[in-house]
Design a protein around this motif. Structure first.
Motif, PDB file in Angstrom:
ATOM      1  N   VAL A  17       1.126  -1.473   0.404  1.00 34.84           N
ATOM      2  CA  VAL A  17       0.204  -0.040   0.033  1.00 34.84           C
ATOM      3  C   VAL A  17       0.703   1.281  -0.058  1.00 34.84           C
ATOM      4  CG1 VAL A  17      -1.605   1.373   2.043  1.00 34.84           C
ATOM      5  CG2 VAL A  17      -1.901  -1.033   0.864  1.00 34.84           C
ATOM      6  N   PHE A  18       1.907   1.226   0.030  1.00 37.43           N
ATOM      7  CA  PHE A  18       2.835   2.315   0.648  1.00 37.43           C
ATOM      8  C   PHE A  18       3.172   2.500  -0.918  1.00 37.43           C
ATOM      9  CE2 PHE A  18       2.522   2.226   5.698  1.00 37.43           C
ATOM     10  CZ  PHE A  18       2.112   3.518   5.939  1.00 37.43           C
ATOM     11  N   LYS A  19       4.306   1.646  -1.033  1.00 38.96           N
ATOM     12  CA  LYS A  19       4.287   1.960  -2.377  1.00 38.96           C
ATOM     13  C   LYS A  19       3.715   2.605  -3.202  1.00 38.96           C
ATOM     14  CE  LYS A  19       6.990  -0.986  -5.957  1.00 38.96           C
ATOM     15  NZ  LYS A  19       7.274  -1.959  -6.356  1.00 38.96           N
ATOM     16  N   LEU A  20       2.732   2.259  -3.585  1.00 32.14           N
ATOM     17  CA  LEU A  20       1.187   2.746  -3.997  1.00 32.14           C
ATOM     18  C   LEU A  20       0.849   4.500  -4.212  1.00 32.14           C
ATOM     19  CD1 LEU A  20      -1.268  -0.526  -4.422  1.00 32.14           C
ATOM     20  CD2 LEU A  20      -0.191   0.278  -6.505  1.00 32.14           C
ATOM     21  N   ALA A  21       0.990   4.237  -2.680  1.00 23.68           N
ATOM     22  CA  ALA A  21       0.539   5.995  -2.120  1.00 23.68           C
ATOM     23  C   ALA A  21       2.217   7.265  -2.287  1.00 23.68           C
ATOM     24  CB  ALA A  21       0.535   5.842  -0.506  1.00 23.68           C
ATOM     25  N   LYS A  22       3.389   6.169  -2.878  1.00 25.49           N
ATOM     26  CA  LYS A  22       4.199   6.967  -2.882  1.00 25.49           C
ATOM     27  C   LYS A  22       4.079   7.629  -4.061  1.00 25.49           C
ATOM     28  CE  LYS A  22       9.460   6.304  -3.293  1.00 25.49           C
ATOM     29  NZ  LYS A  22      10.272   5.705  -3.632  1.00 25.49           N
ATOM     30  N   GLY A  23       4.345   9.599  -3.013  1.00 27.46           N
ATOM     31  CA  GLY A  23       4.141  11.107  -3.563  1.00 27.46           C
ATOM     32  C   GLY A  23       3.040  11.213  -3.352  1.00 27.46           C
ATOM     33  N   TYR A  24       2.135  10.853  -2.309  1.00 28.00           N
ATOM     34  CA  TYR A  24       0.825  11.329  -2.015  1.00 28.00           C
ATOM     35  C   TYR A  24       1.304  12.438  -1.095  1.00 28.00           C
ATOM     36  CZ  TYR A  24      -2.208   7.899  -4.330  1.00 28.00           C
ATOM     37  OH  TYR A  24      -2.537   6.785  -5.017  1.00 28.00           O
ATOM     38  N   TYR A  25       0.187  13.828  -0.695  1.00 26.22           N
ATOM     39  CA  TYR A  25       0.981  14.178   0.152  1.00 26.22           C
ATOM     40  C   TYR A  25       0.491  14.046   1.595  1.00 26.22           C
ATOM     41  CZ  TYR A  25      -0.012  19.057   1.461  1.00 26.22           C
ATOM     42  OH  TYR A  25       0.271  20.425   2.702  1.00 26.22           O
ATOM     43  N   GLY A  26       1.490  14.582   2.016  1.00 26.66           N
ATOM     44  CA  GLY A  26       0.808  14.247   3.514  1.00 26.66           C
ATOM     45  C   GLY A  26       1.082  13.097   4.554  1.00 26.66           C
ATOM     46  N   ALA A  27       0.284  13.113   4.984  1.00 23.68           N
ATOM     47  CA  ALA A  27      -0.529  11.817   5.737  1.00 23.68           C
ATOM     48  C   ALA A  27      -0.678  11.214   4.919  1.00 23.68           C
ATOM     49  CB  ALA A  27      -1.886  11.750   6.803  1.00 23.68           C
ATOM     50  N   LYS A  28      -1.313  11.267   3.453  1.00 20.52           N
ATOM     51  CA  LYS A  28      -1.446   9.721   2.737  1.00 20.52           C
ATOM     52  C   LYS A  28      -0.688   9.220   1.913  1.00 20.52           C
ATOM     53  CE  LYS A  28      -5.985  12.503   1.240  1.00 20.52           C
ATOM     54  NZ  LYS A  28      -6.101  13.613   0.297  1.00 20.52           N
ATOM     55  N   SER A  29       0.873   9.351   2.669  1.00 17.31           N
ATOM     56  CA  SER A  29       1.800   8.542   1.720  1.00 17.31           C
ATOM     57  C   SER A  29       2.340   8.118   3.048  1.00 17.31           C
ATOM     58  CB  SER A  29       2.898   9.160   1.333  1.00 17.31           C
ATOM     59  OG  SER A  29       3.761  10.559   2.009  1.00 17.31           O
ATOM     60  N   LYS A  30       1.849   8.484   4.510  1.00 12.86           N
ATOM     61  CA  LYS A  30       3.083   7.696   5.615  1.00 12.86           C
ATOM     62  C   LYS A  30       1.638   7.130   6.412  1.00 12.86           C
ATOM     63  CE  LYS A  30       5.847  11.834   5.150  1.00 12.86           C
ATOM     64  NZ  LYS A  30       5.732  11.668   3.604  1.00 12.86           N
ATOM     65  N   GLN A  31       1.208   7.825   7.048  1.00 10.47           N
ATOM     66  CA  GLN A  31      -0.258   7.120   7.454  1.00 10.47           C
ATOM     67  C   GLN A  31      -0.360   5.841   7.316  1.00 10.47           C
ATOM     68  OE1 GLN A  31      -2.312   9.575   9.576  1.00 10.47           O
ATOM     69  NE2 GLN A  31      -0.738  10.375  10.969  1.00 10.47           N
ATOM     70  N   TYR A  32      -0.908   4.653   7.699  1.00  9.90           N
ATOM     71  CA  TYR A  32      -1.510   2.911   6.878  1.00  9.90           C
ATOM     72  C   TYR A  32      -3.061   3.778   6.343  1.00  9.90           C
ATOM     73  CZ  TYR A  32      -2.775  -1.011   5.560  1.00  9.90           C
ATOM     74  OH  TYR A  32      -3.200  -2.332   5.095  1.00  9.90           O
ATOM     75  N   ARG A  33      -3.512   4.076   7.045  1.00 10.61           N
ATOM     76  CA  ARG A  33      -5.012   4.472   7.081  1.00 10.61           C
ATOM     77  C   ARG A  33      -5.375   4.917   6.027  1.00 10.61           C
ATOM     78  NH1 ARG A  33      -9.348   5.258  11.829  1.00 10.61           N
ATOM     79  NH2 ARG A  33      -8.795   3.046  11.869  1.00 10.61           N
ATOM     80  N   ALA A  35      -3.198   6.075   3.602  1.00  8.84           N
ATOM     81  CA  ALA A  35      -2.946   5.693   2.341  1.00  8.84           C
ATOM     82  C   ALA A  35      -3.722   4.867   2.131  1.00  8.84           C
ATOM     83  CB  ALA A  35      -1.250   5.206   2.699  1.00  8.84           C
ATOM     84  N   SER A  36      -3.894   3.656   2.896  1.00  8.32           N
ATOM     85  CA  SER A  36      -5.349   2.664   1.948  1.00  8.32           C
ATOM     86  C   SER A  36      -6.424   3.168   1.547  1.00  8.32           C
ATOM     87  CB  SER A  36      -5.630   1.634   3.029  1.00  8.32           C
ATOM     88  OG  SER A  36      -6.500   0.579   3.363  1.00  8.32           O
ATOM     89  N   GLN A  37      -6.756   4.007   2.153  1.00  7.05           N
ATOM     90  CA  GLN A  37      -8.686   4.982   1.576  1.00  7.05           C
ATOM     91  C   GLN A  37      -7.911   5.926   0.661  1.00  7.05           C
ATOM     92  OE1 GLN A  37      -9.608   7.416   5.166  1.00  7.05           O
ATOM     93  NE2 GLN A  37     -10.547   5.079   6.227  1.00  7.05           N
ATOM     94  N   GLN A  38      -7.086   5.969   0.154  1.00  9.73           N
ATOM     95  CA  GLN A  38      -6.610   6.775  -1.018  1.00  9.73           C
ATOM     96  C   GLN A  38      -5.686   6.460  -1.704  1.00  9.73           C
ATOM     97  OE1 GLN A  38      -6.642  10.891  -1.756  1.00  9.73           O
ATOM     98  NE2 GLN A  38      -6.492   9.971  -3.554  1.00  9.73           N
ATOM     99  N   VAL A  39      -5.489   4.979  -1.785  1.00  4.56           N
ATOM    100  CA  VAL A  39      -5.376   4.508  -2.649  1.00  4.56           C
ATOM    101  C   VAL A  39      -5.824   3.403  -3.634  1.00  4.56           C
ATOM    102  CG1 VAL A  39      -3.327   2.039  -3.313  1.00  4.56           C
ATOM    103  CG2 VAL A  39      -2.746   3.646  -2.769  1.00  4.56           C
ATOM    104  N   MET A  40      -7.020   3.321  -2.415  1.00  4.58           N
ATOM    105  CA  MET A  40      -9.141   2.973  -2.462  1.00  4.58           C
ATOM    106  C   MET A  40      -9.535   3.502  -3.867  1.00  4.58           C
ATOM    107  SD  MET A  40     -10.314  -0.257  -0.164  1.00  4.58           S
ATOM    108  CE  MET A  40     -11.191   1.471   0.222  1.00  4.58           C
ATOM    109  N   ARG A  41      -9.190   4.959  -3.648  1.00  3.82           N
ATOM    110  CA  ARG A  41      -9.748   6.203  -3.479  1.00  3.82           C
ATOM    111  C   ARG A  41      -9.659   5.663  -5.855  1.00  3.82           C
ATOM    112  NH1 ARG A  41     -11.132  10.330  -0.815  1.00  3.82           N
ATOM    113  NH2 ARG A  41     -13.246   9.084  -0.318  1.00  3.82           N
ATOM    114  N   MET A  43      -7.590   3.858  -7.088  1.00  2.00           N
ATOM    115  CA  MET A  43      -7.306   2.626  -8.361  1.00  2.00           C
ATOM    116  C   MET A  43      -8.976   2.755  -8.707  1.00  2.00           C
ATOM    117  SD  MET A  43      -4.740   0.890  -8.029  1.00  2.00           S
ATOM    118  CE  MET A  43      -3.410   0.614  -6.789  1.00  2.00           C
ATOM    119  N   ALA A  44      -9.767   3.656  -8.202  1.00  8.40           N
ATOM    120  CA  ALA A  44     -11.384   3.392  -9.198  1.00  8.40           C
ATOM    121  C   ALA A  44     -11.677   4.179  -9.347  1.00  8.40           C
ATOM    122  CB  ALA A  44     -12.297   4.057  -7.362  1.00  8.40           C
ATOM    123  N   TYR A  45     -10.559   5.472  -9.372  1.00  7.55           N
ATOM    124  CA  TYR A  45     -10.418   6.528 -10.580  1.00  7.55           C
ATOM    125  C   TYR A  45      -9.317   6.257 -11.589  1.00  7.55           C
ATOM    126  CZ  TYR A  45     -11.773  10.797  -7.698  1.00  7.55           C
ATOM    127  OH  TYR A  45     -12.526  11.372  -6.226  1.00  7.55           O
TER     128      TYR A  45
END
Length: 118
Positions: A17-33, A35-41, A43-45
């Motif tokens: 999940v963190f590998k997929l979230a690399k480069g996201y802003y702020g907590a979205k690349s640091k905190q698992y929850r 990051a996980s939510q943003q990665v799912m969103r 992937m849907a986009y």
């Protein structure tokens, strides 16, 4: 106390999940929850985007064919109708490429279409 037997599996899951979230802003690349939510969103986009891309390209091809057809004195709908009546099976991608790169060949197709409509 319960024995945890998921250590390696859970770490791998989080790492993915963190590998997929690399480069996201702020907590979205640091905190698992987050990051996980943003990665799912994301992937849907991405899934929706792959479908939209096909629509966008078709719109672009049609616009290019219409522009070329109007230079030759007809419209897109008349051209496509004439090509179908003439039995010419050529897709819009190739037709738009001809309209841009080889106007003489496109003009010949327009003539074929107009004869079939007459």
């Amino acid at each position: 106390m319960a024995r945890i037997k998921r250590a390696v599996t859970a770490a791998k899951k989080r790492r993915k999940v963190f590998k997929l979230a690399k480069g996201y802003y702020g907590a979205k690349s640091k905190q698992y929850r987050a990051a996980s939510q943003q990665v799912m969103r994301s992937m849907a986009y991405a899934y929706v985007g792959r479908k939209n891309k096909k629509r966008e390209y078709r719109r672009l091809w049609i616009a290019r064919i219409n522009a070329g057809a109007r230079l030759c004195g007809t419209t897109y709908s008349r051209l496509i109708n004439g090509l179908k009546l003439a039995g010419v099976e050529i897709n819009r991608k190739v037709l738009s490429d001809l309209a841009i790169t080889d106007m003489s060949a496109f003009k010949e197709l327009v003539d074929v279409a107009m004869k079939a409509r007459a």
